[in-house]
Design a protein around this motif. Structure first.
Motif, PDB file in Angstrom:
ATOM      1  N   VAL A 310      17.762  -1.397   1.383  1.00 56.28           N
ATOM      2  CA  VAL A 310      17.927  -1.298   2.834  1.00 56.28           C
ATOM      3  C   VAL A 310      16.675  -0.691   3.457  1.00 56.28           C
ATOM      4  CG1 VAL A 310      19.246  -0.226   4.700  1.00 56.28           C
ATOM      5  CG2 VAL A 310      20.437  -1.146   2.703  1.00 56.28           C
ATOM      6  N   ALA A 311      16.181   0.394   2.838  1.00 61.18           N
ATOM      7  CA  ALA A 311      14.972   1.045   3.354  1.00 61.18           C
ATOM      8  C   ALA A 311      13.799   0.073   3.367  1.00 61.18           C
ATOM      9  CB  ALA A 311      14.646   2.274   2.511  1.00 61.18           C
ATOM     10  N   TYR A 312      13.669  -0.728   2.310  1.00 67.65           N
ATOM     11  CA  TYR A 312      12.577  -1.701   2.218  1.00 67.65           C
ATOM     12  C   TYR A 312      12.691  -2.769   3.304  1.00 67.65           C
ATOM     13  CZ  TYR A 312      10.091  -5.803   0.419  1.00 67.65           C
ATOM     14  OH  TYR A 312       9.298  -6.910   0.293  1.00 67.65           O
ATOM     15  N   LEU A 313      13.906  -3.294   3.496  1.00 66.06           N
ATOM     16  CA  LEU A 313      14.097  -4.352   4.494  1.00 66.06           C
ATOM     17  C   LEU A 313      13.871  -3.850   5.920  1.00 66.06           C
ATOM     18  CD1 LEU A 313      17.235  -6.159   3.040  1.00 66.06           C
ATOM     19  CD2 LEU A 313      14.891  -7.017   3.087  1.00 66.06           C
ATOM     20  N   LEU A 314      14.067  -2.555   6.135  1.00 66.44           N
ATOM     21  CA  LEU A 314      13.841  -1.982   7.455  1.00 66.44           C
ATOM     22  C   LEU A 314      12.396  -1.535   7.653  1.00 66.44           C
ATOM     23  CD1 LEU A 314      17.094   0.138   7.945  1.00 66.44           C
ATOM     24  CD2 LEU A 314      16.546  -2.091   8.935  1.00 66.44           C
ATOM     25  N   GLY A 315      11.567  -1.686   6.609  1.00 70.08           N
ATOM     26  CA  GLY A 315      10.153  -1.380   6.752  1.00 70.08           C
ATOM     27  C   GLY A 315       9.771   0.055   6.470  1.00 70.08           C
ATOM     28  N   TYR A 316      10.648   0.819   5.787  1.00 70.05           N
ATOM     29  CA  TYR A 316      10.296   2.193   5.439  1.00 70.05           C
ATOM     30  C   TYR A 316       9.511   2.212   4.129  1.00 70.05           C
ATOM     31  CZ  TYR A 316      13.404   3.910   9.080  1.00 70.05           C
ATOM     32  OH  TYR A 316      13.994   4.177  10.296  1.00 70.05           O
ATOM     33  N   SER A 317       8.559   3.113   4.046  1.00 75.10           N
ATOM     34  CA  SER A 317       7.719   3.183   2.852  1.00 75.10           C
ATOM     35  C   SER A 317       8.468   3.767   1.666  1.00 75.10           C
ATOM     36  CB  SER A 317       6.468   4.029   3.131  1.00 75.10           C
ATOM     37  OG  SER A 317       6.841   5.326   3.570  1.00 75.10           O
ATOM     38  N   GLU A 318       9.494   4.559   1.940  1.00 79.70           N
ATOM     39  CA  GLU A 318      10.280   5.156   0.852  1.00 79.70           C
ATOM     40  C   GLU A 318      11.688   5.456   1.348  1.00 79.70           C
ATOM     41  OE1 GLU A 318       8.666   9.705   1.456  1.00 79.70           O
ATOM     42  OE2 GLU A 318       7.760   8.430  -0.072  1.00 79.70           O
ATOM     43  N   PRO A 319      12.687   5.485   0.432  1.00 83.45           N
ATOM     44  CA  PRO A 319      14.071   5.719   0.846  1.00 83.45           C
ATOM     45  C   PRO A 319      14.285   7.042   1.571  1.00 83.45           C
ATOM     46  CG  PRO A 319      14.014   4.808  -1.377  1.00 83.45           C
ATOM     47  CD  PRO A 319      12.588   5.117  -1.001  1.00 83.45           C
ATOM     48  N   SER A 320      13.527   8.075   1.213  1.00 83.52           N
ATOM     49  CA  SER A 320      13.738   9.382   1.841  1.00 83.52           C
ATOM     50  C   SER A 320      13.475   9.318   3.348  1.00 83.52           C
ATOM     51  CB  SER A 320      12.841  10.438   1.199  1.00 83.52           C
ATOM     52  OG  SER A 320      11.474  10.089   1.347  1.00 83.52           O
ATOM     53  N   ALA A 321      12.507   8.508   3.767  1.00 82.38           N
ATOM     54  CA  ALA A 321      12.226   8.368   5.201  1.00 82.38           C
ATOM     55  C   ALA A 321      13.403   7.696   5.912  1.00 82.38           C
ATOM     56  CB  ALA A 321      10.952   7.567   5.411  1.00 82.38           C
ATOM     57  N   PHE A 322      14.009   6.709   5.252  1.00 87.92           N
ATOM     58  CA  PHE A 322      15.191   6.058   5.818  1.00 87.92           C
ATOM     59  C   PHE A 322      16.359   7.035   5.905  1.00 87.92           C
ATOM     60  CE2 PHE A 322      19.163   3.646   4.683  1.00 87.92           C
ATOM     61  CZ  PHE A 322      19.431   3.224   5.973  1.00 87.92           C
ATOM     62  N   HIS A 323      16.556   7.865   4.848  1.00 84.73           N
ATOM     63  CA  HIS A 323      17.624   8.861   4.869  1.00 84.73           C
ATOM     64  C   HIS A 323      17.493   9.774   6.083  1.00 84.73           C
ATOM     65  CE1 HIS A 323      18.893   7.831   0.775  1.00 84.73           C
ATOM     66  NE2 HIS A 323      19.919   8.662   0.948  1.00 84.73           N
ATOM     67  N   ARG A 324      16.284  10.259   6.319  1.00 81.04           N
ATOM     68  CA  ARG A 324      16.079  11.184   7.438  1.00 81.04           C
ATOM     69  C   ARG A 324      16.376  10.501   8.773  1.00 81.04           C
ATOM     70  NH1 ARG A 324      11.592  12.584   4.234  1.00 81.04           N
ATOM     71  NH2 ARG A 324      10.204  11.295   5.516  1.00 81.04           N
ATOM     72  N   ALA A 325      15.904   9.263   8.922  1.00 80.15           N
ATOM     73  CA  ALA A 325      16.135   8.540  10.175  1.00 80.15           C
ATOM     74  C   ALA A 325      17.622   8.263  10.385  1.00 80.15           C
ATOM     75  CB  ALA A 325      15.348   7.233  10.166  1.00 80.15           C
ATOM     76  N   PHE A 326      18.311   7.833   9.328  1.00 79.56           N
ATOM     77  CA  PHE A 326      19.723   7.488   9.468  1.00 79.56           C
ATOM     78  C   PHE A 326      20.552   8.714   9.815  1.00 79.56           C
ATOM     79  CE2 PHE A 326      23.983   6.202   8.229  1.00 79.56           C
ATOM     80  CZ  PHE A 326      24.026   4.895   8.691  1.00 79.56           C
ATOM     81  N   ARG A 327      20.204   9.831   9.221  1.00 80.19           N
ATOM     82  CA  ARG A 327      20.930  11.065   9.541  1.00 80.19           C
ATOM     83  C   ARG A 327      20.680  11.476  10.995  1.00 80.19           C
ATOM     84  NH1 ARG A 327      22.814  15.112   5.215  1.00 80.19           N
ATOM     85  NH2 ARG A 327      24.169  16.390   6.514  1.00 80.19           N
ATOM     86  N   ARG A 328      19.471  11.242  11.471  1.00 80.73           N
ATOM     87  CA  ARG A 328      19.161  11.551  12.868  1.00 80.73           C
ATOM     88  C   ARG A 328      19.980  10.656  13.810  1.00 80.73           C
ATOM     89  NH1 ARG A 328      15.221   9.000  15.614  1.00 80.73           N
ATOM     90  NH2 ARG A 328      14.144   8.439  13.686  1.00 80.73           N
ATOM     91  N   TRP A 329      20.167   9.382  13.427  1.00 81.84           N
ATOM     92  CA  TRP A 329      20.915   8.454  14.273  1.00 81.84           C
ATOM     93  C   TRP A 329      22.410   8.758  14.299  1.00 81.84           C
ATOM     94  CZ3 TRP A 329      18.471   3.919  11.162  1.00 81.84           C
ATOM     95  CH2 TRP A 329      17.128   3.731  11.568  1.00 81.84           C
ATOM     96  N   THR A 330      22.976   9.074  13.128  1.00 81.35           N
ATOM     97  CA  THR A 330      24.436   9.120  12.989  1.00 81.35           C
ATOM     98  C   THR A 330      25.004  10.482  12.638  1.00 81.35           C
ATOM     99  OG1 THR A 330      24.392   8.587  10.619  1.00 81.35           O
ATOM    100  CG2 THR A 330      24.385   6.733  12.158  1.00 81.35           C
ATOM    101  N   GLY A 331      24.159  11.404  12.177  1.00 84.43           N
ATOM    102  CA  GLY A 331      24.661  12.709  11.763  1.00 84.43           C
ATOM    103  C   GLY A 331      25.170  12.742  10.341  1.00 84.43           C
TER     104      GLY A 331
END
Length: 347
Positions: A310-331
């Motif tokens: 999922v992180a790759y398909l959304l263009g994130y360089s690593e899963p941890s960056a996606f984790h941080r963004a998703f938590r910011r969006w949804t809590g």
């Protein structure tokens, strides 16, 4: 002699909506022909579903229908009949969106197609999403009915589209109550405050991440092009907003990441001009990228993909960056969100 500026054309609404309302009132005992006469509408004007009628005439029709049926809850009854196909291609665009939030954004983007005069808004403030409604013209009784229709359509109809009604943190109406306030709250499934400064629904921001069961980005992209062309054909239509064009381009190239120079070149302007013009629209490339990623994330998680994929398909360089963004969006974390949508405890 100074020339007067030309008057802006009076806002219009789909004739099909007026016809459906007249039919609804007639089923409840009203005289359909008398309703149309009271609103200044000819029956022939409603025969073509793609025709448009003055918004002011639609307001008059609502008021005549409420009076004829003696039903102060007529707007709520009428909204309960709404189906996505009543909004034609726009309804199917909403259904094919990946998440509820993206569905709302697309409906807002093309709101002038079904109704040119009213204004709907979506604003994120911290952990809350504020959906607002502003009717057209000076205060009149129809505005209250329309505000209640708006609330029902979001909380009940949109909730049904994604599997369960939405529970609002607050439902605020600018108008005074007509009919039984407790009955209105019961139908909306949330406490209601009347005579508030503005009409708005306040939702937990994580509700926007709810995945939609009929998500189909290929179909959505096709319908986006159709709706954009339809909006451009409206009388007095403004050219598409730059932010809409950037949003579409970002959606095409999420996996490859964002190259500001390449993006600007696609739009035939310099990077500096692109940034300035987006700033004039109150946004930025970064904000639009965040919005597009947020809209896609929940649907990809619901498709049972690995978090790294999922992180790759959304263009994130690593899963941890996606984790941080998703938590910011949804809590919540992506794992907790996926477990919650399946009714299980996260492991």
């Amino acid at each position: 002699m100074r020339r007067q500026a030309p008057r802006a054309p009076a806002p219009t609404i789909w004739a099909r909506t007026a016809a459906q309302l007249a039919d609804h009132a007639a089923e409840r005992g009203a005289d359909r022909r008398a309703l149309l006469e009271a609103a200044g509408l000819a029956g022939a004007a409603l025969a073509d579903p793609d025709a448009r009628v003055p918004l002011a005439a639609f307001y008059a029709l609502i008021e005549a229908a409420v009076a004829a049926t003696a039903d102060p809850h007529l707007g709520l009854d009428f909204a309960a009949r709404f189906e996505p196909e009543h909004f034609d291609a726009l309804g199917f665009l909403a259904m094919s969106s990946p998440t509820l939030g993206e569905s709302f954004l697309r409906m807002l983007r093309y709101q002038q197609i079904w109704n040119e005069g009213e204004r709907h808004t979506l604003e994120i403030r911290g952990r809350r999403a504020h959906l607002g409604f502003v009717p057209f013209g000076p205060d009149r009784p129809a505005h209250g009915q329309l505000a209640e229709m708006f609330a029902f359509d979001v909380l009940v109809n949109a909730g049904r589209m994604c599997g369960a009604p939405l529970q609002a943190l607050a439902v605020r109406f600018r108008h005074a109550p007509a009919g039984d306030p407790e009955e209105k709250a019961r139908r909306l499934g949330s406490p209601v405050l009347f005579e508030a400064p503005a009409t708005e629904l306040v939702l937990p921001v994580e509700e926007l991440a709810r995945p939609l069961p009929h998500a189909n980005e290929v179909l959505a992209a096709f319908l986006e092009r159709h709706m954009s062309a339809a909006a451009a054909r409206l009388p007095g239509a403004a050219p598409p907003a730059l932010s809409d064009r950037v949003r579409a381009l970002l959606g095409e190239r999420l996996r490859e990441g964002v190259d500001l120079g390449a993006l600007a070149a696609r739009l035939r302007m310099s990077p500096r001009t692109l940034q300035r013009r987006l700033g004039d629209e109150g946004t930025s490339v970064h904000a639009l990228l965040d919005e597009v990623r947020r809209g896609r994330a929940a649907a990809l998680l619901d498709a049972d993909m690995a978090i790294g994929e999922v992180a790759y398909l959304l263009g994130y360089s690593e899963p941890s960056a996606f984790h941080r963004a998703f938590r910011r969006w949804t809590g919540v974390t992506p794992e907790a969100f996926r477990a919650r949508t399946r009714g299980a405890a996260p492991r």
